[in-house]
Scaffold this motif. Structure first.
Motif, PDB file in Angstrom:
ATOM      1  N   SER A 173       6.476  -5.442   9.287  1.00  0.00           N
ATOM      2  CA  SER A 173       7.140  -4.995   8.060  1.00  0.00           C
ATOM      3  C   SER A 173       6.584  -3.680   7.509  1.00  0.00           C
ATOM      4  N   GLY A 174       5.314  -3.379   7.833  1.00  0.00           N
ATOM      5  CA  GLY A 174       4.676  -2.188   7.282  1.00  0.00           C
ATOM      6  C   GLY A 174       4.225  -2.358   5.843  1.00  0.00           C
ATOM      7  N   ILE A 175       4.238  -3.598   5.352  1.00  0.00           N
ATOM      8  CA  ILE A 175       3.872  -3.874   3.966  1.00  0.00           C
ATOM      9  C   ILE A 175       2.914  -5.070   3.926  1.00  0.00           C
ATOM     10  N   ALA A 176       1.852  -4.941   3.147  1.00  0.00           N
ATOM     11  CA  ALA A 176       0.881  -6.026   2.992  1.00  0.00           C
ATOM     12  C   ALA A 176       0.840  -6.481   1.546  1.00  0.00           C
ATOM     13  N   TYR A 177       0.574  -7.762   1.365  1.00  0.00           N
ATOM     14  CA  TYR A 177       0.490  -8.319   0.016  1.00  0.00           C
ATOM     15  C   TYR A 177      -0.859  -8.994  -0.187  1.00  0.00           C
ATOM     16  N   ASP A 178      -1.399  -8.816  -1.364  1.00  0.00           N
ATOM     17  CA  ASP A 178      -2.575  -9.567  -1.813  1.00  0.00           C
ATOM     18  C   ASP A 178      -2.075 -10.520  -2.888  1.00  0.00           C
ATOM     19  N   ARG A 179      -2.018 -11.789  -2.540  1.00  0.00           N
ATOM     20  CA  ARG A 179      -1.481 -12.817  -3.435  1.00  0.00           C
ATOM     21  C   ARG A 179      -2.626 -13.481  -4.205  1.00  0.00           C
ATOM     22  N   GLU A 180      -3.255 -12.719  -5.061  1.00  0.00           N
ATOM     23  CA  GLU A 180      -4.420 -13.195  -5.823  1.00  0.00           C
ATOM     24  C   GLU A 180      -5.530 -13.663  -4.893  1.00  0.00           C
ATOM     25  N   GLU A 181      -5.676 -13.009  -3.757  1.00  0.00           N
ATOM     26  CA  GLU A 181      -6.629 -13.450  -2.743  1.00  0.00           C
ATOM     27  C   GLU A 181      -8.046 -12.945  -2.993  1.00  0.00           C
ATOM     28  N   GLY A 182      -8.166 -11.810  -3.690  1.00  0.00           N
ATOM     29  CA  GLY A 182      -9.481 -11.268  -3.979  1.00  0.00           C
ATOM     30  C   GLY A 182      -9.952 -11.597  -5.374  1.00  0.00           C
ATOM     31  N   THR A 183      -9.009 -11.580  -6.321  1.00  0.00           N
ATOM     32  CA  THR A 183      -9.316 -11.865  -7.724  1.00  0.00           C
ATOM     33  C   THR A 183      -8.190 -12.684  -8.322  1.00  0.00           C
ATOM     34  N   ARG A 184      -8.508 -13.776  -8.939  1.00  0.00           N
ATOM     35  CA  ARG A 184      -7.491 -14.622  -9.547  1.00  0.00           C
ATOM     36  C   ARG A 184      -6.768 -13.841 -10.651  1.00  0.00           C
ATOM     37  N   GLY A 185      -5.445 -13.873 -10.606  1.00  0.00           N
ATOM     38  CA  GLY A 185      -4.646 -13.198 -11.621  1.00  0.00           C
ATOM     39  C   GLY A 185      -4.253 -11.786 -11.265  1.00  0.00           C
ATOM     40  N   ILE A 186      -4.767 -11.251 -10.151  1.00  0.00           N
ATOM     41  CA  ILE A 186      -4.466  -9.880  -9.735  1.00  0.00           C
ATOM     42  C   ILE A 186      -3.735  -9.908  -8.396  1.00  0.00           C
ATOM     43  N   ALA A 225       0.017  -9.707  11.981  1.00  0.00           N
ATOM     44  CA  ALA A 225       1.200  -9.495  12.823  1.00  0.00           C
ATOM     45  C   ALA A 225       2.453  -9.298  11.961  1.00  0.00           C
ATOM     46  N   LYS A 226       2.574 -10.084  10.902  1.00  0.00           N
ATOM     47  CA  LYS A 226       3.720  -9.930   9.992  1.00  0.00           C
ATOM     48  C   LYS A 226       3.679  -8.569   9.299  1.00  0.00           C
ATOM     49  N   ILE A 227       2.476  -8.147   8.899  1.00  0.00           N
ATOM     50  CA  ILE A 227       2.323  -6.861   8.218  1.00  0.00           C
ATOM     51  C   ILE A 227       2.677  -5.723   9.170  1.00  0.00           C
ATOM     52  N   HIS A 228       2.284  -5.867  10.441  1.00  0.00           N
ATOM     53  CA  HIS A 228       2.606  -4.824  11.412  1.00  0.00           C
ATOM     54  C   HIS A 228       4.102  -4.687  11.595  1.00  0.00           C
TER      55      HIS A 228
END
Length: 261
Positions: free
Chosen positions: A190-203, A185-188
């Motif tokens: 703002s139109g922007i999404a963030y990956d906060r090291e959620e898939g790979t640590r350090g990325i 809902a927040k991404i919708h």
């Protein structure tokens, strides 16, 4: 993808078995030997050998030092898929601009079931190594691209992801469906999404959806792809890059102008 004994030779067509072999090789990080391929598919070793020979003859598979890998003809065929070709051609100039401006990895991906499939990737001399490649898949729930696309997808696409297992890949992975829906809902908005090291640590990653007008999706728009910039979490500045990624994605959306299929 292994089939049961009841689904072996007499219950599967030649085409089914060939696709099973190709899918198994495609999901392997390296070459797959004959015995391993038979074990993982559940097919007889003689059957795998015979079908693999045909696939090699048609350049769908290649024979390497230790086993089989995907052949070049599959890549050639993929370039003739109209939607993929048009999407990549439209996005590439904007991806190149983002690469020049940021020096980080720039990626283009589409949603397939519960995964993101990477259809283009640009890297620079100083870009970090990230766990993705053209044609590779990663779970949508823990990627910036996945979240950007899902925020502008119909409810059934979102439900497929949230009803499937969402295991933690790092300490910051969102694994709770309700939390994930709030994130979308927040991404919708703002139109922007963030990956906060959620898939790979350090990325880390910042992504934006590429949308077209549609009768399905949220607010009459449907995401057909996503665009992202990815780099080391200690170097990437998502808040500063968000506007640039969003602007590039909107420009690609305008040029596409109508649904890809």
């Amino acid at each position: 993808m292994r089939i049961s004994a009841e689904e072996t030779e007499q219950h599967r067509s030649v085409g089914d078995r060939m696709l099973l072999i190709l899918d198994t090789v495609a999901t392997s990080p390296g070459e797959v030997g004959l015995s391993e391929l038979a074990r993982r598919t559940g097919l007889k070793k003689a059957t795998v050998h015979r079908l693999a020979l045909d696939l090699v003859a048609h350049r769908m598979l290649e024979r390497g030092t230790y086993g089989y890998r995907l052949g070049l003809h599959l890549f050639e065929l993929g370039q003739h898929v109209p939607a993929s070709r048009r999407l990549r051609a439209t996005a590439l100039p904007f991806m190149a601009d983002l690469l020049t401006a940021t020096g980080e990895v720039v990626q283009l991906g589409v949603l397939d079931d519960t995964d993101i499939v990477y259809v283009e990737k640009l890297t620079g001399q100083h870009s970090a190594t990230v766990p993705s490649a053209v044609g590779a898949r990663l779970p949508a729930y823990c990627t910036g691209l996945g979240k950007a696309i899902l925020a502008f997808s119909d409810d059934s696409a979102v439900e497929r992801v949230t009803s499937a297992p969402m295991p933690a890949r790092t300490g910051t992975t969102i694994t709770d469906p309700k939390h994930f829906l709030r994130e979308l809902a927040k991404i919708h908005d703002s139109g922007i999404a963030y990956d906060r090291e959620e898939g790979t640590r350090g990325i880390a990653c910042v992504a934006a959806p590429i949308v077209v007008e549609s009768y399905v999706g949220r607010d009459g728009h449907r995401a057909v792809a996503g665009l992202s910039v990815t780099g080391p979490a200690n170097r990437l500045q998502p808040a500063r890059l968000g506007a640039a990624v969003r602007t590039a994605a909107l420009s690609i959306s305008r040029l596409l102008g109508y649904p890809l299929h």
